[in-house]
Write a protein that holds these residues in place. Structure first.
Motif, PDB file in Angstrom:
ATOM      1  N   ASN A  30       0.730  -1.117  -0.030  1.00  0.00           N
ATOM      2  CA  ASN A  30      -0.060  -0.145   0.003  1.00  0.00           C
ATOM      3  C   ASN A  30       0.976   1.246   0.047  1.00  0.00           C
ATOM      4  O   ASN A  30       1.738   1.597   0.674  1.00  0.00           O
ATOM      5  N   LYS A  31       0.403   2.234  -0.946  1.00  0.00           N
ATOM      6  CA  LYS A  31       1.082   3.360  -0.977  1.00  0.00           C
ATOM      7  C   LYS A  31       0.633   4.730  -0.676  1.00  0.00           C
ATOM      8  O   LYS A  31       1.065   5.772  -0.547  1.00  0.00           O
ATOM      9  N   SER A  32      -0.527   4.055   0.004  1.00  0.00           N
ATOM     10  CA  SER A  32      -1.247   5.417   0.463  1.00  0.00           C
ATOM     11  C   SER A  32      -0.795   6.264   1.677  1.00  0.00           C
ATOM     12  O   SER A  32      -1.234   7.340   1.841  1.00  0.00           O
ATOM     13  N   VAL A  33       0.043   5.726   2.421  1.00  0.00           N
ATOM     14  CA  VAL A  33       0.222   6.414   3.670  1.00  0.00           C
ATOM     15  C   VAL A  33       1.795   6.861   3.566  1.00  0.00           C
ATOM     16  O   VAL A  33       2.678   5.940   3.065  1.00  0.00           O
ATOM     17  N   GLU A  34       2.167   7.988   3.879  1.00  0.00           N
ATOM     18  CA  GLU A  34       3.420   8.569   4.148  1.00  0.00           C
ATOM     19  C   GLU A  34       4.178   8.416   5.606  1.00  0.00           C
ATOM     20  O   GLU A  34       3.637   9.104   6.419  1.00  0.00           O
ATOM     21  N   PRO A  35       4.901   7.499   5.718  1.00  0.00           N
ATOM     22  CA  PRO A  35       5.372   7.335   6.970  1.00  0.00           C
ATOM     23  C   PRO A  35       6.008   8.428   7.679  1.00  0.00           C
ATOM     24  O   PRO A  35       5.665   8.817   8.868  1.00  0.00           O
ATOM     25  N   ILE A  36       6.621   9.538   6.673  1.00  0.00           N
ATOM     26  CA  ILE A  36       7.070  10.708   7.535  1.00  0.00           C
ATOM     27  C   ILE A  36       6.137  11.614   7.925  1.00  0.00           C
ATOM     28  O   ILE A  36       6.452  12.353   9.162  1.00  0.00           O
ATOM     29  N   GLN A  37       5.233  11.744   7.290  1.00  0.00           N
ATOM     30  CA  GLN A  37       4.038  12.509   7.791  1.00  0.00           C
ATOM     31  C   GLN A  37       3.571  11.994   9.072  1.00  0.00           C
ATOM     32  O   GLN A  37       3.274  12.831  10.005  1.00  0.00           O
ATOM     33  N   LEU A  38       3.443  10.688   9.310  1.00  0.00           N
ATOM     34  CA  LEU A  38       2.795  10.076  10.504  1.00  0.00           C
ATOM     35  C   LEU A  38       4.005  10.328  11.616  1.00  0.00           C
ATOM     36  O   LEU A  38       3.442  10.767  12.773  1.00  0.00           O
ATOM     37  N   LEU A  39       5.092  10.143  11.267  1.00  0.00           N
ATOM     38  CA  LEU A  39       6.101  10.699  12.319  1.00  0.00           C
ATOM     39  C   LEU A  39       6.244  12.113  12.683  1.00  0.00           C
ATOM     40  O   LEU A  39       6.405  12.324  14.022  1.00  0.00           O
ATOM     41  N   ASP A  40       6.177  12.967  11.769  1.00  0.00           N
ATOM     42  CA  ASP A  40       6.092  14.306  12.307  1.00  0.00           C
ATOM     43  C   ASP A  40       4.895  14.764  13.052  1.00  0.00           C
ATOM     44  O   ASP A  40       4.909  15.536  14.024  1.00  0.00           O
ATOM     45  N   LYS A  41       3.699  14.029  12.745  1.00  0.00           N
ATOM     46  CA  LYS A  41       2.464  14.248  13.605  1.00  0.00           C
ATOM     47  C   LYS A  41       2.703  13.752  14.811  1.00  0.00           C
ATOM     48  O   LYS A  41       2.481  14.205  16.058  1.00  0.00           O
ATOM     49  N   ALA A  42       3.310  12.529  15.096  1.00  0.00           N
ATOM     50  CA  ALA A  42       3.457  11.949  16.297  1.00  0.00           C
ATOM     51  C   ALA A  42       4.243  12.771  17.158  1.00  0.00           C
ATOM     52  O   ALA A  42       4.059  12.852  18.567  1.00  0.00           O
TER      53      ALA A  42
END
Length: 392
Positions: A336-348
């Motif tokens: 799945n390519k829909s989720v950007e891990p770096i964005q999740l890390l930044d938000k967290a």
């Protein structure tokens, strides 16, 4: 939340679709401007001229003798002999056939040399595309880390941050800047290598997409196609043909050489003239020449068999690696390519759900995975280039 982030990091993906590249255009320019290709072309053209040289008649011979008689009343004698020597007539046809086969071999050797050089250039292009692709995430990483460092420094001045967070960001930024600069240097060096191969004419490749890959048949079909177009194999096969022609020439040269001409003789006021003929008997001059050429024929057959065996397994290993890499990249496509891990890390990190240390640990894990994928992708195209060398 942290477990979810780690799961998304493990399942990150990269696409395999690329815009059409300019690699073929670069290779076309190099084929036109490369000094080695030009030198090789001139050399083998000269060799083909040389192969045609030496198959004409021998130079004619003119002999003049003036013999003074003694006693005086014996008179003087004059002899004039003009002769033309030539090999047995079949020799010239055999030599022409041999020259033609040597010319064919020269063309094959030229193509083989040019093919190797173009493969070298193509692999440089592949490395360059990989470096160009790598520079994109490196740039993003550098900019993102610079932003976080500024953020941590601002928090430190307001009393909401710690010097440890600033230090972690500074260390991370230092490493990323080093990677960025090293990659930029590699790009410059690779472009210089392309310019060198292009005869000193400046040429750059800024693409971030490789070349379109044709459908590669199953191994048994593919290996037959490759072997049929292998210029080294063709050259070795041509060696056998040449060795056979050399045997035929050697046998023809073992036949008698002949000479014909005109003989004039004048003595005591009388003259004689007529035809001069001669035959050279090949008793010693051609000894062992046929045996030597037969030995060369045996060597050519052994060299061809050795090359065929080694080349087959070389192709097999490369083909197996191609299938393995193709399977790995196919798995990446399915993720799945829909989720950007770096964005999740930044938000967290912004929400205080993970520490700065945890952020950079997970970020480095993602970056390492991304780098590994790009390296695998590069190797995949490098292997394809090797497999398709016969098409260059």
């Amino acid at each position: 939340m942290k477990n979810s982030i780690i799961l998304f990091l493990v399942t990150m993906s990269f696409g395999l679709g690329y815009a059409q590249s300019n690699i073929d255009n670069v290779l076309t320019e190099i084929a036109k401007n490369n000094k080695s290709i030009q030198a090789n072309t001139n050399y083998w053209n000269a060799q083909k001229v040389q192969y045609k040289t030496g198959n004409s008649l021998y130079n004619p011979t003119v002999e003049y003798d003036y013999l003074k008689g003694s006693p005086a009343e014996a008179g003087n004698q004059t002899d004039i002999i003009v002769t033309q020597s030539f090999d047995f007539p079949t020799v010239y046809g055999k030599k022409n056939q041999l020259a033609n086969q040597l010319g064919i071999q020269a063309d094959l050797q030229l193509k083989a040399a040019n093919q190797e050089l173009l493969l070298e250039a193509k692999k440089i292009c592949i490395e360059l595309v990989y470096r160009n692709k790598l520079q994109v995430p490196l740039t993003k990483r550098k900019e993102a880390t610079e932003k976080w460092l500024a953020h941590f420094k601002k928090k430190l001045t307001t009393g909401d941050g710690t010097i440890l967070d600033v230090n972690k960001a500074e260390i991370q930024l230092l490493e990323i800047r080093k990677q960025f600069q090293d990659n930029a240097s590699a790009i410059a060096k690779l472009n210089e290598q392309l310019t060198s191969l292009n005869g000193g004419i400046a040429i750059r490749l800024t693409d971030v997409g490789y070349f379109e890959t044709p459908v590669i048949a199953d191994f048994d079909t593919f290996v037959k196609e490759v072997e049929a177009q292998d210029y080294i194999r063709k050259t070795l096969e041509q060696e056998k043909v040449i060795a056979q022609k050399q045997i035929e020439v050697s046998k023809a040269l073992a036949l008698p050489k002949m000479e014909v001409g005109y003989h004039y003789q004048g003595i005591l006021g009388q003259t004689y003239n007529g035809i001069h003929t001669g035959v050279a008997l090949p008793l010693w001059e051609s000894k062992n020449t046929v045996k030597l050429q037969k030995a060369k024929m045996t060597f050519a057959e052994s060299a061809l068999n050795d090359h065929s065996n080694l080349y087959y397994y070389e192709i097999k290993q490369t083909y197996d690696r191609y299938e393995s890499l193709k399977s790995i990249l196919s798995e990446y496509e399915k993720i799945n390519k829909s989720v950007e891990p770096i964005q999740l890390l930044d938000k967290a990190l912004s929400a205080g759900q993970i520490s700065v240390l945890e952020y950079f640990v997970e970020l480095n894990y993602y970056n390492d995975s991304q780098n590994s994928y790009l390296e695998i992708e590069k190797e995949y195209y490098d292997v394809i280039a090797t497999l398709l060398k016969h098409k260059l």
